[in-house]
Design a protein around this motif. Sequence first.
Motif, PDB file in Angstrom:
ATOM      1  N   LYS A 264       0.877  -1.175   0.000  1.00  0.00           N
ATOM      2  CA  LYS A 264       0.000   0.000   0.000  1.00  0.00           C
ATOM      3  C   LYS A 264       0.909   1.218   0.000  1.00  0.00           C
ATOM      4  O   LYS A 264       1.775   1.354   0.865  1.00  0.00           O
ATOM      5  CB  LYS A 264      -0.917   0.007   1.211  1.00  0.00           C
ATOM      6  CG  LYS A 264      -1.863   1.184   1.214  1.00  0.00           C
ATOM      7  CD  LYS A 264      -2.849   1.123   2.343  1.00  0.00           C
ATOM      8  CE  LYS A 264      -3.816   2.296   2.243  1.00  0.00           C
ATOM      9  NZ  LYS A 264      -4.755   2.309   3.353  1.00  0.00           N
TER      10      LYS A 264
ATOM     11  N   GLU B 151       1.120   5.371   0.097  1.00  0.00           N
ATOM     12  CA  GLU B 151       0.356   6.560   0.477  1.00  0.00           C
ATOM     13  C   GLU B 151       1.231   7.804   0.354  1.00  0.00           C
ATOM     14  O   GLU B 151       2.332   7.834   0.887  1.00  0.00           O
ATOM     15  CB  GLU B 151      -0.129   6.443   1.922  1.00  0.00           C
ATOM     16  CG  GLU B 151      -1.065   5.281   2.161  1.00  0.00           C
ATOM     17  CD  GLU B 151      -1.516   5.193   3.610  1.00  0.00           C
ATOM     18  OE1 GLU B 151      -2.402   5.979   3.985  1.00  0.00           O
ATOM     19  OE2 GLU B 151      -0.947   4.361   4.333  1.00  0.00           O
ATOM     20  N   TRP B 152       0.737   8.810  -0.329  1.00  0.00           N
ATOM     21  CA  TRP B 152       1.373  10.123  -0.405  1.00  0.00           C
ATOM     22  C   TRP B 152       0.509  11.098   0.384  1.00  0.00           C
ATOM     23  O   TRP B 152      -0.714  11.087   0.264  1.00  0.00           O
ATOM     24  CB  TRP B 152       1.446  10.619  -1.856  1.00  0.00           C
ATOM     25  CG  TRP B 152       2.546  10.003  -2.654  1.00  0.00           C
ATOM     26  CD1 TRP B 152       2.481   8.846  -3.372  1.00  0.00           C
ATOM     27  CD2 TRP B 152       3.869  10.509  -2.826  1.00  0.00           C
ATOM     28  NE1 TRP B 152       3.681   8.609  -3.975  1.00  0.00           N
ATOM     29  CE2 TRP B 152       4.555   9.616  -3.666  1.00  0.00           C
ATOM     30  CE3 TRP B 152       4.538  11.629  -2.356  1.00  0.00           C
ATOM     31  CZ2 TRP B 152       5.875   9.802  -4.046  1.00  0.00           C
ATOM     32  CZ3 TRP B 152       5.856  11.826  -2.737  1.00  0.00           C
ATOM     33  CH2 TRP B 152       6.515  10.920  -3.567  1.00  0.00           C
ATOM     34  N   SER B 153       1.153  11.933   1.192  1.00  0.00           N
ATOM     35  CA  SER B 153       0.400  12.971   1.907  1.00  0.00           C
ATOM     36  C   SER B 153       1.164  14.290   1.822  1.00  0.00           C
ATOM     37  O   SER B 153       2.387  14.311   1.706  1.00  0.00           O
ATOM     38  CB  SER B 153       0.167  12.571   3.367  1.00  0.00           C
ATOM     39  OG  SER B 153       1.385  12.390   4.027  1.00  0.00           O
TER      40      SER B 153
ATOM     41  N   ASP C 190      -3.803  14.363  -1.091  1.00  0.00           N
ATOM     42  CA  ASP C 190      -3.398  13.084  -0.520  1.00  0.00           C
ATOM     43  C   ASP C 190      -3.941  11.940  -1.376  1.00  0.00           C
ATOM     44  O   ASP C 190      -5.065  12.014  -1.879  1.00  0.00           O
ATOM     45  CB  ASP C 190      -3.911  12.946   0.911  1.00  0.00           C
ATOM     46  CG  ASP C 190      -3.263  13.959   1.859  1.00  0.00           C
ATOM     47  OD1 ASP C 190      -2.328  14.668   1.434  1.00  0.00           O
ATOM     48  OD2 ASP C 190      -3.697  14.032   3.013  1.00  0.00           O
ATOM     49  N   PHE C 191      -3.130  10.870  -1.524  1.00  0.00           N
ATOM     50  CA  PHE C 191      -3.513   9.790  -2.422  1.00  0.00           C
ATOM     51  C   PHE C 191      -2.913   8.483  -1.942  1.00  0.00           C
ATOM     52  O   PHE C 191      -1.784   8.454  -1.455  1.00  0.00           O
ATOM     53  CB  PHE C 191      -3.003  10.102  -3.839  1.00  0.00           C
ATOM     54  CG  PHE C 191      -3.498   9.177  -4.891  1.00  0.00           C
ATOM     55  CD1 PHE C 191      -4.782   9.286  -5.385  1.00  0.00           C
ATOM     56  CD2 PHE C 191      -2.678   8.182  -5.397  1.00  0.00           C
ATOM     57  CE1 PHE C 191      -5.248   8.428  -6.369  1.00  0.00           C
ATOM     58  CE2 PHE C 191      -3.133   7.320  -6.373  1.00  0.00           C
ATOM     59  CZ  PHE C 191      -4.424   7.443  -6.867  1.00  0.00           C
ATOM     60  N   SER C 192      -3.662   7.381  -2.081  1.00  0.00           N
ATOM     61  CA  SER C 192      -3.126   6.060  -1.755  1.00  0.00           C
ATOM     62  C   SER C 192      -3.643   5.034  -2.757  1.00  0.00           C
ATOM     63  O   SER C 192      -4.714   5.210  -3.343  1.00  0.00           O
ATOM     64  CB  SER C 192      -3.494   5.648  -0.327  1.00  0.00           C
ATOM     65  OG  SER C 192      -4.869   5.397  -0.218  1.00  0.00           O
TER      66      SER C 192
ATOM     67  N   THR D  58      -2.887   0.494  -3.969  1.00  0.00           N
ATOM     68  CA  THR D  58      -2.169  -0.755  -3.730  1.00  0.00           C
ATOM     69  C   THR D  58      -1.577  -1.249  -5.047  1.00  0.00           C
ATOM     70  O   THR D  58      -2.117  -0.988  -6.122  1.00  0.00           O
ATOM     71  CB  THR D  58      -3.084  -1.843  -3.142  1.00  0.00           C
ATOM     72  OG1 THR D  58      -4.176  -2.049  -4.022  1.00  0.00           O
ATOM     73  CG2 THR D  58      -3.602  -1.447  -1.771  1.00  0.00           C
TER      74      THR D  58
ATOM     75  N   SER E 239       4.640   6.762   2.243  1.00  0.00           N
ATOM     76  CA  SER E 239       4.704   5.561   3.068  1.00  0.00           C
ATOM     77  C   SER E 239       4.421   4.360   2.177  1.00  0.00           C
ATOM     78  O   SER E 239       3.434   4.353   1.442  1.00  0.00           O
ATOM     79  CB  SER E 239       3.661   5.647   4.182  1.00  0.00           C
ATOM     80  OG  SER E 239       3.470   4.393   4.782  1.00  0.00           O
TER      81      SER E 239
END
Length: 164
Positions: free
Chosen positions: A71, A73-75, A103-105, A107, A133
């Motif tokens: 997974k 994740e960008w924030s 913000d984007f996530s 998989t 992350s």
Amino acid sequence: MKKAMLFVVALLFSVGVNAATLSMSGAGSSFDQDVDVSNGSVVLGGGTVSEGPGTWFSYFDVSTDSDTAVKIEWSFNPTSSLAGATLRFYNGVEEKLFNITGDFSFTAMIYQGYTAWVDIKDATRNVFKYDVSVSAVPVPAALFLFAPALLGFLGLRRKTAVAA
């Protein structure tokens, strides 16, 4: 007795399941960039965009010790400072491009022996901090309990067919 032994062995395997180990390194950026945690089942990177309007990029490389789902994740802090960007993920097999505005996530899969790219490019900039992350998705323990149960059902089916 045999079924009880199979159950105990399956239970031991299910308890010992761990997520893959990931490694992350910074591969380049327009501004300051750092990798907070470089090894483990969760790796963190980030940076700071320190100048006003314009465009910027940030590239990270991620590798793994076994094929695994992750997974990503960008924030952004503050989120309103990012007007738009292209997020690029390449795992050695396929490339995914996402147009983002905050913000984007998502998989994806990372494969052993390949270096995955977790990049953000052509981003409009203002002054803000960004974080990325990447976390390995663990294999569910139930997966290792399924195989012995299936074998047990096949064994019971065979016994009933022989008895008939």
